[in-house]
Design a protein around this motif. Sequence first.
Motif, PDB file in Angstrom:
ATOM      1  N   SER A  79      -1.072  -5.346  -1.366  1.00  0.00           N
ATOM      2  CA  SER A  79      -2.266  -4.984  -1.173  1.00  0.00           C
ATOM      3  C   SER A  79      -3.015  -5.729  -2.819  1.00  0.00           C
ATOM      4  N   GLY A  80      -2.181  -5.531  -3.777  1.00  0.00           N
ATOM      5  CA  GLY A  80      -2.342  -6.351  -4.821  1.00  0.00           C
ATOM      6  C   GLY A  80      -2.169  -7.683  -5.005  1.00  0.00           C
ATOM      7  N   LEU A  81      -1.569  -8.620  -4.523  1.00  0.00           N
ATOM      8  CA  LEU A  81      -1.467  -9.865  -4.368  1.00  0.00           C
ATOM      9  C   LEU A  81      -1.988 -10.636  -2.990  1.00  0.00           C
TER      10      LEU A  81
ATOM     11  N   LYS B 251      10.778  -6.183   2.751  1.00  0.00           N
ATOM     12  CA  LYS B 251       9.862  -6.160   2.766  1.00  0.00           C
ATOM     13  C   LYS B 251       9.868  -7.875   4.646  1.00  0.00           C
ATOM     14  N   THR B 252       9.820  -7.452   5.105  1.00  0.00           N
ATOM     15  CA  THR B 252       8.922  -8.329   6.037  1.00  0.00           C
ATOM     16  C   THR B 252       7.472  -7.726   6.968  1.00  0.00           C
ATOM     17  N   TRP B 253       6.667  -7.627   6.300  1.00  0.00           N
ATOM     18  CA  TRP B 253       5.642  -6.636   6.964  1.00  0.00           C
ATOM     19  C   TRP B 253       4.501  -8.702   8.427  1.00  0.00           C
TER      20      TRP B 253
ATOM     21  N   PHE C  53       5.665 -14.435   0.357  1.00  0.00           N
ATOM     22  CA  PHE C  53       4.088 -14.398   0.279  1.00  0.00           C
ATOM     23  C   PHE C  53       4.200 -14.101  -1.771  1.00  0.00           C
ATOM     24  N   LYS C  54       5.164 -13.402  -2.036  1.00  0.00           N
ATOM     25  CA  LYS C  54       4.979 -12.585  -2.702  1.00  0.00           C
ATOM     26  C   LYS C  54       4.930 -13.882  -4.421  1.00  0.00           C
ATOM     27  N   ARG C  55       6.354 -15.066  -3.532  1.00  0.00           N
ATOM     28  CA  ARG C  55       6.071 -15.646  -4.077  1.00  0.00           C
ATOM     29  C   ARG C  55       5.334 -16.612  -4.749  1.00  0.00           C
TER      30      ARG C  55
ATOM     31  N   SER D 146       5.788  -0.998 -16.935  1.00  0.00           N
ATOM     32  CA  SER D 146       5.944   0.316 -15.939  1.00  0.00           C
ATOM     33  C   SER D 146       3.907   0.560 -16.549  1.00  0.00           C
ATOM     34  N   ILE D 147       3.810   0.863 -14.935  1.00  0.00           N
ATOM     35  CA  ILE D 147       2.274   1.071 -15.864  1.00  0.00           C
ATOM     36  C   ILE D 147       2.458   2.999 -16.241  1.00  0.00           C
ATOM     37  N   LYS D 148       2.103   3.819 -16.962  1.00  0.00           N
ATOM     38  CA  LYS D 148       1.858   5.049 -17.105  1.00  0.00           C
ATOM     39  C   LYS D 148       0.615   5.917 -16.905  1.00  0.00           C
TER      40      LYS D 148
ATOM     41  N   GLU E 122      17.164  -3.882   5.657  1.00  0.00           N
ATOM     42  CA  GLU E 122      15.985  -3.738   5.086  1.00  0.00           C
ATOM     43  C   GLU E 122      15.808  -2.204   5.023  1.00  0.00           C
ATOM     44  N   ARG E 123      14.782  -2.000   4.514  1.00  0.00           N
ATOM     45  CA  ARG E 123      14.954  -0.334   4.333  1.00  0.00           C
ATOM     46  C   ARG E 123      14.040   0.613   3.820  1.00  0.00           C
ATOM     47  N   GLY E 124      12.154   1.723   4.700  1.00  0.00           N
ATOM     48  CA  GLY E 124      12.120   1.814   4.926  1.00  0.00           C
ATOM     49  C   GLY E 124      11.497   3.329   4.672  1.00  0.00           C
ATOM     50  N   VAL E 125       9.889   3.921   4.041  1.00  0.00           N
ATOM     51  CA  VAL E 125       9.568   4.793   5.156  1.00  0.00           C
ATOM     52  C   VAL E 125       8.007   4.857   4.421  1.00  0.00           C
ATOM     53  N   ILE E 126       7.485   4.748   6.082  1.00  0.00           N
ATOM     54  CA  ILE E 126       6.019   4.410   5.813  1.00  0.00           C
ATOM     55  C   ILE E 126       5.213   6.279   5.900  1.00  0.00           C
TER      56      ILE E 126
ATOM     57  N   LEU F 245      -5.850   0.333  -4.122  1.00  0.00           N
ATOM     58  CA  LEU F 245      -5.291  -0.688  -2.948  1.00  0.00           C
ATOM     59  C   LEU F 245      -4.401   0.541  -1.913  1.00  0.00           C
ATOM     60  N   GLY F 246      -3.989  -0.670  -0.849  1.00  0.00           N
ATOM     61  CA  GLY F 246      -2.954  -0.450   0.176  1.00  0.00           C
ATOM     62  C   GLY F 246      -2.859   0.875   0.174  1.00  0.00           C
ATOM     63  N   THR F 247      -1.636   1.299   0.277  1.00  0.00           N
ATOM     64  CA  THR F 247      -0.741   2.527   1.023  1.00  0.00           C
ATOM     65  C   THR F 247      -2.139   3.435   0.360  1.00  0.00           C
ATOM     66  N   GLN F 248      -1.613   3.557  -1.148  1.00  0.00           N
ATOM     67  CA  GLN F 248      -2.351   4.940  -1.315  1.00  0.00           C
ATOM     68  C   GLN F 248      -3.623   4.996  -1.765  1.00  0.00           C
TER      69      GLN F 248
ATOM     70  N   THR G 299      -0.033  -1.372   7.969  1.00  0.00           N
ATOM     71  CA  THR G 299      -1.085  -1.563   7.288  1.00  0.00           C
ATOM     72  C   THR G 299      -1.649  -2.586   6.901  1.00  0.00           C
ATOM     73  N   PHE G 300      -1.086  -3.533   6.963  1.00  0.00           N
ATOM     74  CA  PHE G 300      -0.386  -5.667   6.655  1.00  0.00           C
ATOM     75  C   PHE G 300      -2.553  -5.853   6.526  1.00  0.00           C
ATOM     76  N   SER G 301      -2.693  -5.093   8.388  1.00  0.00           N
ATOM     77  CA  SER G 301      -3.561  -6.307   8.502  1.00  0.00           C
ATOM     78  C   SER G 301      -5.107  -5.406   7.721  1.00  0.00           C
ATOM     79  N   ARG G 302      -5.314  -3.993   7.847  1.00  0.00           N
ATOM     80  CA  ARG G 302      -6.299  -4.068   7.267  1.00  0.00           C
ATOM     81  C   ARG G 302      -5.921  -4.290   5.452  1.00  0.00           C
ATOM     82  N   ILE G 303      -5.279  -4.080   5.126  1.00  0.00           N
ATOM     83  CA  ILE G 303      -4.868  -4.397   3.265  1.00  0.00           C
ATOM     84  C   ILE G 303      -5.653  -5.496   3.559  1.00  0.00           C
ATOM     85  N   GLN G 304      -5.752  -6.703   4.415  1.00  0.00           N
ATOM     86  CA  GLN G 304      -6.684  -7.718   3.865  1.00  0.00           C
ATOM     87  C   GLN G 304      -7.761  -7.774   4.286  1.00  0.00           C
TER      88      GLN G 304
HETATM   89  C1  LIG Z   1      10.307  -2.210   4.235  1.00  0.00           C
HETATM   90  C2  LIG Z   1       8.744  -2.083   4.987  1.00  0.00           C
HETATM   91  C3  LIG Z   1       8.042  -2.580   6.044  1.00  0.00           C
HETATM   92  C4  LIG Z   1       6.968  -2.796   6.454  1.00  0.00           C
HETATM   93  N1  LIG Z   1       6.827  -3.846   7.446  1.00  0.00           N
HETATM   94  C5  LIG Z   1       5.208  -2.928   8.205  1.00  0.00           C
HETATM   95  C6  LIG Z   1       4.756  -4.276   8.959  1.00  0.00           C
HETATM   96  O1  LIG Z   1       5.440  -5.075   9.307  1.00  0.00           O
HETATM   97  N2  LIG Z   1       3.344  -3.844   9.106  1.00  0.00           N
HETATM   98  C7  LIG Z   1       2.716  -3.443   8.132  1.00  0.00           C
HETATM   99  O2  LIG Z   1       1.202  -3.614   8.656  1.00  0.00           O
HETATM  100  N3  LIG Z   1       2.783  -2.328   7.591  1.00  0.00           N
HETATM  101  C8  LIG Z   1       4.198  -2.837   6.834  1.00  0.00           C
HETATM  102  N4  LIG Z   1       4.638  -1.969   6.043  1.00  0.00           N
HETATM  103  C9  LIG Z   1       3.921  -0.632   5.327  1.00  0.00           C
HETATM  104  C10 LIG Z   1       2.956  -1.822   4.328  1.00  0.00           C
HETATM  105  O3  LIG Z   1       1.918  -2.459   4.964  1.00  0.00           O
HETATM  106  C11 LIG Z   1       3.611  -1.628   2.990  1.00  0.00           C
HETATM  107  O4  LIG Z   1       4.424  -0.108   2.488  1.00  0.00           O
HETATM  108  C12 LIG Z   1       3.088  -2.908   1.559  1.00  0.00           C
HETATM  109  O5  LIG Z   1       3.781  -3.273   1.354  1.00  0.00           O
HETATM  110  C13 LIG Z   1       2.093  -1.870   0.984  1.00  0.00           C
HETATM  111  O6  LIG Z   1       0.969  -2.711   0.508  1.00  0.00           O
HETATM  112  P1  LIG Z   1       0.980  -1.689  -1.011  1.00  0.00           P
HETATM  113  O7  LIG Z   1       0.373  -3.002  -1.717  1.00  0.00           O
HETATM  114  O8  LIG Z   1       0.157  -0.564  -1.031  1.00  0.00           O
HETATM  115  O9  LIG Z   1       2.379  -0.916  -1.705  1.00  0.00           O
HETATM  116  P2  LIG Z   1       3.132  -2.241  -1.980  1.00  0.00           P
HETATM  117  O10 LIG Z   1       3.261  -3.305  -1.390  1.00  0.00           O
HETATM  118  O11 LIG Z   1       4.739  -1.160  -2.061  1.00  0.00           O
HETATM  119  O12 LIG Z   1       3.678  -2.425  -3.834  1.00  0.00           O
HETATM  120  C14 LIG Z   1       3.415  -1.371  -4.665  1.00  0.00           C
HETATM  121  C15 LIG Z   1       3.424  -2.320  -6.005  1.00  0.00           C
HETATM  122  O13 LIG Z   1       3.029  -0.852  -7.275  1.00  0.00           O
HETATM  123  C16 LIG Z   1       4.254  -2.038  -8.235  1.00  0.00           C
HETATM  124  N5  LIG Z   1       4.146  -0.763  -8.776  1.00  0.00           N
HETATM  125  C17 LIG Z   1       4.230   0.978  -8.073  1.00  0.00           C
HETATM  126  N6  LIG Z   1       4.930   2.084  -9.136  1.00  0.00           N
HETATM  127  C18 LIG Z   1       4.202   1.176 -10.177  1.00  0.00           C
HETATM  128  C19 LIG Z   1       4.029   1.594 -11.579  1.00  0.00           C
HETATM  129  N7  LIG Z   1       4.589   2.620 -12.253  1.00  0.00           N
HETATM  130  N8  LIG Z   1       4.473   0.375 -12.817  1.00  0.00           N
HETATM  131  C20 LIG Z   1       4.178  -0.519 -12.230  1.00  0.00           C
HETATM  132  N9  LIG Z   1       4.271  -0.844 -10.897  1.00  0.00           N
HETATM  133  C21 LIG Z   1       4.274  -0.072 -10.235  1.00  0.00           C
HETATM  134  C22 LIG Z   1       5.858  -2.021  -7.007  1.00  0.00           C
HETATM  135  O14 LIG Z   1       6.003  -2.256  -7.652  1.00  0.00           O
HETATM  136  C23 LIG Z   1       4.541  -3.234  -6.537  1.00  0.00           C
HETATM  137  O15 LIG Z   1       5.009  -3.764  -6.445  1.00  0.00           O
HETATM  138  C24 LIG Z   1       6.004  -1.817   5.427  1.00  0.00           C
HETATM  139  C25 LIG Z   1       6.300  -1.189   4.794  1.00  0.00           C
HETATM  140  C26 LIG Z   1       7.832  -1.224   4.640  1.00  0.00           C
HETATM  141  C27 LIG Z   1       7.986  -0.057   3.396  1.00  0.00           C
END
Ligand SMILES: Cc1cc2nc3c(=O)[nH]c(=O)nc-3n(C[C@H](O)[C@H](O)[C@H](O)COP(=O)(O)OP(=O)(O)OC[C@H]3O[C@@H](n4cnc5c(N)ncnc54)[C@H](O)[C@@H]3O)c2cc1C
Length: 398
Positions: free
Chosen positions: A23-25, A54-56, A103-105, A123-125, A258-262, A280-283, A294-299
């Motif tokens: 979401s941030g990027l 992650k593979t979105w 994507f990130k690169r 690290s954000i406190k 690749e491991r995850g919990v959504i 943003l995003g998951t939060q 989540t990815f499309s909604r992030i866009q």
């Molecule tokens: C493995 C995996 C695969 C997924 N695949 C899909 C998919 O195929 N399609 C889909 O729609 N959704 C998918 N999701 C769900 C969702 O799209 C992703 O989790 C997505 O990355 C969420 O984006 P975000 O920006 O909210 O969180 P993130 O991408 O996790 O970004 C959060 C960022 O915050 C940083 N951060 C966290 N805490 C701190 C701190 N205290 N200080 C500084 N930095 C910090 C982290 O390093 C990270 O870079 C997937 C999730 C996972 C875990």
Amino acid sequence: MASKFSDSVQKRYDYIIAGAGASGLSLAWHMLHSPIAEKNILIVDADLTPENDKTWCFWYSGTPPYADLIYKKWTTIEIGLSSERIAQSVDEYHYYGLRSVDFKRTVLEAVGAHRNFDLFQGSIKQLSCSPSEEVAVLDTEEQSFEADYIFQSCLEPPGFKEEAIHYPLKQHFLGWELTVDKPVFDDSTCVLMDFDKTFTEGVSFMYMLPWSSKSGLLEYTVFSGQLLEKKAYENKITRYLDNRFGLSPGDYQISRIERGVIPMQDRPVIPWYTSRVLNLGTQGGLTKPSTGYTFSRIQDQARAIVEGLLSHGAPGTPAVSSFRFKAYDLWLLDILYTQPREALNVFHHLFTNNSMDEIFRFLNEDSSPFEDLKIMASVPYLPFLRAIWRSRKRLMEI
Ligand SMILES: Cc1cc2nc3c(=O)[nH]c(=O)nc-3n(C[C@H](O)[C@H](O)[C@H](O)COP(=O)(O)OP(=O)(O)OC[C@H]3O[C@@H](n4cnc5c(N)ncnc54)[C@H](O)[C@@H]3O)c2cc1C
């Protein structure tokens, strides 16, 4: 990667993006390609190294976002049911896979090269707002930064209460990216859900993204409240590779895990962390409860924020789900969480009686009430009646 690390003790920015994940990027990318790029913007993350973790994937009608970065596109979707495998080509929505590392690169290199973007690794406190509510403040261990607005995807919003969740469902998975010596995969077909008979935990299925006939990502995925031991996911993948493709462990090389919990939950959407700090995003509660996507909604959110900043100087928020889609999500959550056996039956009817395009449109919340009725009429009604009754109070709260 070209990167610029700010070394100021305290610096004032127009905007800070806290968290450089999806979401941030995505927001950074939208800002970079708009007049907002004229503002001063800081991106902060605990780790700014692009990782392939992650593979979105997402379905999309038309030209997808980040079209140049898409790693793989599929035009056929397969669903494995207890009695048959259904493979359907999709016309309206294609299914896309984007690797987090690409994507990130790309985004970090682009913003790193831009004069108005700074990057800070730390690290954000704490995230807060000045008493006057005119300035947003980000604190790391070493430094503080100020901005007009902070967009954050790192910290759980203070208003979020775990106990308020009625359906604490999780989508948890472990996947192997592997290479095989002989061609065994059909790389035109993504296996969205294969409900193999040997999968017994909650609602569980194999998700398979073939990159080529000899490589792909296979994820054993479970919708349930409890995570499994690592070995349990791995055993399912090993057995599946044997049963379906006749592959024994010596026949493939695992290059990545690749491991995850959504969260798939009835969590309330909390747009603001505090005034001037937007979630943003998951939060931000953007995950669609009944699917975990989540990815499309992030866009959509990134687009809405930039449009709001451009039109009236304050971030816009994306349209929230209408009441009827909130209700469908809640009912599906109830069925997935409390009636997993019935859920499999619902999936069976859903995928047998509707085209994938119709299902994607429904899950995208683009369907008309008439189309929704057709979908509802195609699945068993008893689990829904139970879900409607059980979730009636919760529906009024969300
Ligand atoms: C493995 C995996 C695969 C997924 N695949 C899909 C998919 O195929 N399609 C889909 O729609 N959704 C998918 N999701 C769900 C969702 O799209 C992703 O989790 C997505 O990355 C969420 O984006 P975000 O920006 O909210 O969180 P993130 O991408 O996790 O970004 C959060 C960022 O915050 C940083 N951060 C966290 N805490 C701190 C701190 N205290 N200080 C500084 N930095 C910090 C982290 O390093 C990270 O870079 C997937 C999730 C996972 C875990």
